[in-house]
Scaffold this motif. Structure first.
Motif, PDB file in Angstrom:
ATOM      1  N   GLY A   1      -2.047  -4.633  -9.004  1.00  0.00           N
ATOM      2  CA  GLY A   1      -0.835  -3.817  -9.087  1.00  0.00           C
ATOM      3  C   GLY A   1      -0.300  -3.462  -7.716  1.00  0.00           C
ATOM      4  O   GLY A   1       0.917  -3.499  -7.474  1.00  0.00           O
ATOM      5  N   LEU A   2      -1.217  -3.137  -6.799  1.00  0.00           N
ATOM      6  CA  LEU A   2      -0.812  -2.819  -5.435  1.00  0.00           C
ATOM      7  C   LEU A   2      -0.221  -4.050  -4.746  1.00  0.00           C
ATOM      8  O   LEU A   2       0.802  -3.962  -4.054  1.00  0.00           O
ATOM      9  N   ALA A   3      -0.863  -5.205  -4.949  1.00  0.00           N
ATOM     10  CA  ALA A   3      -0.341  -6.453  -4.375  1.00  0.00           C
ATOM     11  C   ALA A   3       1.045  -6.760  -4.916  1.00  0.00           C
ATOM     12  O   ALA A   3       1.947  -7.191  -4.166  1.00  0.00           O
ATOM     13  N   SER A   4       1.239  -6.522  -6.200  1.00  0.00           N
ATOM     14  CA  SER A   4       2.537  -6.749  -6.832  1.00  0.00           C
ATOM     15  C   SER A   4       3.618  -5.899  -6.166  1.00  0.00           C
ATOM     16  O   SER A   4       4.706  -6.386  -5.839  1.00  0.00           O
ATOM     17  N   GLY A   5       3.302  -4.622  -5.946  1.00  0.00           N
ATOM     18  CA  GLY A   5       4.264  -3.731  -5.312  1.00  0.00           C
ATOM     19  C   GLY A   5       4.592  -4.147  -3.887  1.00  0.00           C
ATOM     20  O   GLY A   5       5.755  -4.133  -3.472  1.00  0.00           O
ATOM     21  N   ILE A   6       3.567  -4.532  -3.125  1.00  0.00           N
ATOM     22  CA  ILE A   6       3.774  -4.946  -1.734  1.00  0.00           C
ATOM     23  C   ILE A   6       4.637  -6.199  -1.659  1.00  0.00           C
ATOM     24  O   ILE A   6       5.511  -6.330  -0.786  1.00  0.00           O
ATOM     25  N   LEU A   7       4.440  -7.133  -2.593  1.00  0.00           N
ATOM     26  CA  LEU A   7       5.229  -8.366  -2.594  1.00  0.00           C
ATOM     27  C   LEU A   7       6.699  -8.085  -2.893  1.00  0.00           C
ATOM     28  O   LEU A   7       7.596  -8.699  -2.296  1.00  0.00           O
ATOM     29  N   VAL A   8       6.962  -7.169  -3.815  1.00  0.00           N
ATOM     30  CA  VAL A   8       8.351  -6.810  -4.111  1.00  0.00           C
ATOM     31  C   VAL A   8       8.988  -6.126  -2.904  1.00  0.00           C
ATOM     32  O   VAL A   8      10.148  -6.395  -2.553  1.00  0.00           O
ATOM     33  N   VAL A   9       8.236  -5.253  -2.245  1.00  0.00           N
ATOM     34  CA  VAL A   9       8.759  -4.582  -1.049  1.00  0.00           C
ATOM     35  C   VAL A   9       9.032  -5.599   0.058  1.00  0.00           C
ATOM     36  O   VAL A   9       9.986  -5.455   0.826  1.00  0.00           O
ATOM     37  N   ALA A  10       8.214  -6.665   0.147  1.00  0.00           N
ATOM     38  CA  ALA A  10       8.460  -7.717   1.141  1.00  0.00           C
ATOM     39  C   ALA A  10       9.816  -8.366   0.921  1.00  0.00           C
ATOM     40  O   ALA A  10      10.531  -8.687   1.882  1.00  0.00           O
ATOM     41  N   ALA A  11      10.183  -8.557  -0.353  1.00  0.00           N
ATOM     42  CA  ALA A  11      11.495  -9.130  -0.665  1.00  0.00           C
ATOM     43  C   ALA A  11      12.615  -8.179  -0.248  1.00  0.00           C
ATOM     44  O   ALA A  11      13.636  -8.597   0.319  1.00  0.00           O
TER      45      ALA A  11
END
Length: 437
Positions: free
Chosen positions: A135-145
Motif C-alpha cells: 500500500g505504501l509503495a502504491s502511494g509513493i508510485l502515484v506521488v511520483a507521477a
C-alpha cells in the motif's frame, strides 16, 4: 460554472476524498501489524482483539480507496485527454507499477483477513506487513507521477513533440523524493492522530478502556514520531520548490517582490492588487534561510514571474498557512506526549492530554488537504510545469458541470457510508472485539 472550472473542481473533489481513504489504507496496516506482533510475542488477547478490529477498518478503506482511485484514473483520460495523449507514454510506468502493487495488496489482505488459524502464525503476520508495504509503495508510485507534473523529465520537447522518452528518468524526476517523503510522513501523521483521537474519545467515555488504551498507544506513537519528523521533510520540500518552482514558493509566502534577506510571513491577507500582505507577522531573513539555507540569499518574487504564469496567490498562501499551522499544532501535542512517556507518566492517564488528542483528530487530514491544494493550485496555470497549460489539456466535451454534480453526490454518499460503517465498528467493539478468549 464553465466546463474548465467544472473539470478542475471534479478532479479536486475526487482527489480530496481519495487522499483521505488512501492515507488511512496505506498506514493502518502498519498499526495492525504492530498490534499483531505484540499478540504473537505476549499472547495478550487484547492485542489480538485490536488487530482484528483494525483489520476490518483496513478492509473498509481498501475497498473505498480502490473505488475512488479507479474513478481518478478514468477522470484523467476523460477530463484531460490532451494531457494523457502526450504524458501517458512518459509517466505510464509508475501507474502500471502502482497497479501491480495494488494487486499484491489485495491478495495479501485476503490472506490476512481469512488466514486466522489457517496459516503459520508468523506467515499470517507477514501477510499483514505485505499489505502495508505494498500500500505504501502504491502511494509513493502515484506521488511520483504527480511529482513528474511538477518537475517534468524523461523526454525532450521539440517543436511541440515529445521525443527521446525515458520512463525511468521520468519516474525518478527531481521532485519525486521530496514529494514522496513529505506525503508518506503526512499520511502517518494524519492517520496516527485520527486513530488516536477516536480511541482517546472512547477512553474518556469509559468504554472498553483497556482495549482503547492499547490501541491509542500504538496510533499515538506512530502519529507523534511522524509529527516530529514532518518539519524536516517540509524543509527539504521547500528548498526543492525554491529551485524548481519559484512561482509556487512566491505564492505560498505571498512574496510579491524579489529581495535578499526575504522575510518569512506568518498569517496575513494578500493584497494582489497592491502587491502587499496586510496584518502579517514577518520574520526577517527566515524565508531566505528556508529557501536557500542562507539568511541573506535572494528569493525570487512574483515580480519576476510573467503575470500570465503566476498561480493564484490567496488560495495558495492560505492553504500553506493552514498546512503549517496544523502541523505545528500536532508537533506540540507530540512533544507533550513524549514528555509524558519520558518524565511525566501521570500525564498519560490525565483527561487533558486525551482531550488534546481528541481535538487534534481532524488536524492531520486538514493539513493533507491543504498541502495538496498548495501542490496543485501552486502549479497553475500549468498541468505540466512550463510545458503544457491546464487550459490546453481539458476535454472539449460539453456538459462537464453535470458530471461534477453527479460525482459530488457519489463521493458524498461514499463518505457517509464509510462514516456509518466506522461508527458501527466502534460501537460494536464491546460485542465483537473486546473478548477474553
Amino acid at each position: 460554472m464553465d466546463d474548465f472550472i467544472a473539470a478542475r473542481s471534479q478532479m479536486a473533489l475526487s482527489l480530496g476524498f481519495h487522499i483521505i481513504f488512501s492515507c488511512i489504507g496505506m498506514v493502518m496496516p502498519f498499526f495492525m501489524a504492530v498490534a499483531h506482533f505484540y499478540w504473537l510475542r505476549t499472547n495478550n488477547i487484547i492485542y489480538k482483539n485490536v488487530t482484528k478490529a483494525w483489520s476490518k477498518g483496513v478492509a473498509i478503506f481498501f475497498a473505498t480507496g480502490a473505488v475512488s482511485g479507479t474513478v481518478l484514473s478514468f477522470e484523467l483520460g476523460l477530463l484531460w485527454p490532451e494531457f494523457m495523449k502526450h504524458a501517458g507514454p512518459i509517466f505510464g510506468m509508475p501507474f502500471s507499477l502502482e497497479g501491480t502493487a495494488f494487486f499484491i495488496e489485495a491478495i495479501a489482505l485476503g490472506f490476512f483477513l481469512y488466514g486466522w488459524d489457517r496459516f503459520n502464525k508468523w506467515f499470517h503476520w507477514f501477510t499483514g506487513v505485505v499489505v502495508g508495504v505494498s500500500g505504501l509503495a502504491s502511494g509513493i508510485l502515484v506521488v511520483a507521477a504527480n511529482a513528474w507534473m511538477n518537475s517534468p523529465a524523461g523526454f525532450d520537447f521539440v517543436n511541440g513533440q515529445y521525443i527521446n522518452i525515458d520512463p525511468i528518468e521520468a519516474m525518478f524526476n527531481d521532485a519525486w523524493f521530496s514529494q514522496a517523503l513529505h506525503m508518506t510522513i503526512a499520511a502517518f501523521v494524519a492517520t496516527g492522530f485520527a486513530v488516536a483521537g477516536v480511541h482517546a474519545l472512547m477512553i474518556l467515555r469509559g468504554q472498553n478502556v483497556l482495549f482503547h488504551t492499547k490501541s491509542f498507544t500504538i496510533a499515538a506513537i506512530f502519529g507523534c514520531v511522524a509529527a516530529i519528523l514532518q518539519p524536516l521533510s517540509g524543509d527539504i520540500s521547500a528548498k526543492d520548490v525554491a529551485i524548481r518552482q519559484p512561482a509556487k514558493l512566491a505564492a505560498m509566502e505571498a512574496h510579491f517582490h524579489t529581495e535578499k534577506s526575504a522575510s518569512l510571513i506568518l498569517g496575513g491577507i494578500p493584497d494582489e492588487k497592491n502587491k502587499k500582505v496586510d496584518y502579517a507577522i514577518k520574520l526577517p531573513g527566515f524565508l531566505s534561510f528556508l529557501a536557500h539555507g542562507d539568511f541573506k540569499s535572494e528569493v525570487t518574487g512574483l515580480d519576476k514571474i510573467p503575470e500570465e504564469n503566476q498561480p493564484p496567490v490567496a488560495i495558495t498562501h492560505y492553504a500553506f498557512q493552514i498546512m503549517v499551522g496544523m502541523g505545528m499544532a500536532m508537533m506540540l501535542v507530540a512533544v507533550l506526549y513524549f514528555l509524558a512517556l519520558w518524565k511525566k507518566k501521570h500525564w498519560l492517564t490525565s483527561r487533558w492530554l486525551l482531550k488534546l488528542f481528541v481535538a487534534a483528530t481532524p488536524l492531520g487530514f486538514i493539513a493533507v488537504e491543504a498541502g495538496w491544494t498548495v501542490t496543485e493550485v501552486g502549479r497553475q496555470p500549468w498541468i505540466i510545469h512550463n510545458v503544457m497549460r491546464t487550459a490546453d489539456a481539458v476535454t472539449p466535451m460539453p456538459g462537464i458541470a453535470y458530471s461534477f454534480y453527479l460525482f459530488s453526490a457519489v463521493y458524498v454518499s461514499l463518505a457517509i457510508i464509510v462514516v456509518f460503517m466506522l461508527y458501527r465498528q466502534i460501537k460494536m467493539v464491546g460485542v465483537l472485539y473486546d473478548k477474553q478468549h
